[in-house]
Design a protein around this motif. Structure first.
Motif: not given
Length: 109
Positions: A2-11, A25-30, A33-39
């Motif tokens: 969240l602090q580095l990429f402004d991307f709210d993620y919790i496993w 088991y959703a994971l971020p997609i990079f 230079d940024r996270f664009v999706a979740r799978i």
């Protein structure tokens, strides 16, 4: 993240099912230079099943991004040593087709 990429993620694998927002088991997609999706996907008995895909709110996938997704899905299928892919029909059509196109390339090789 969240602090580095402004991307709210919790496993969420250890959260009770009713408390999950994205999936077991959703994971971020990079991309670039940024996270664009979740799978949310799994590999079971040689089959890579993609249960869900969420684009971030401010992402509108264009042809370049979808082509990159096709290449990435091809490489990831190969990495997994999967023999088959299943993409849930609830996933939007352009994304679903990009994932399947990449898989077809990987499965032919």
């Amino acid at each position: 993240m969240l602090q580095l990429f402004d991307f709210d993620y919790i496993w969420e694998v250890y959260k009770p099912a009713p408390q999950r927002r994205w999936g077991y088991y959703a994971l971020p997609i990079f991309y670039r230079d940024r996270f664009v999706a979740r799978i949310d996907s799994r590999l079971e008995k040689g089959t890579w099943t993609i249960a869900n895909w969420w684009w971030e709110q401010d992402i509108t996938p264009d042809a370049t991004l979808l082509a990159a997704l096709a290449r990435a899905s091809s490489r990831f299928l190969h990495y997994l040593h999967a023999q088959e892919i299943v993409v849930n029909e609830i996933i939007d059509s352009p994304t679903r087709q990009a994932l399947l196109a990449g898989a077809r390339t990987a499965l032919v090789e």
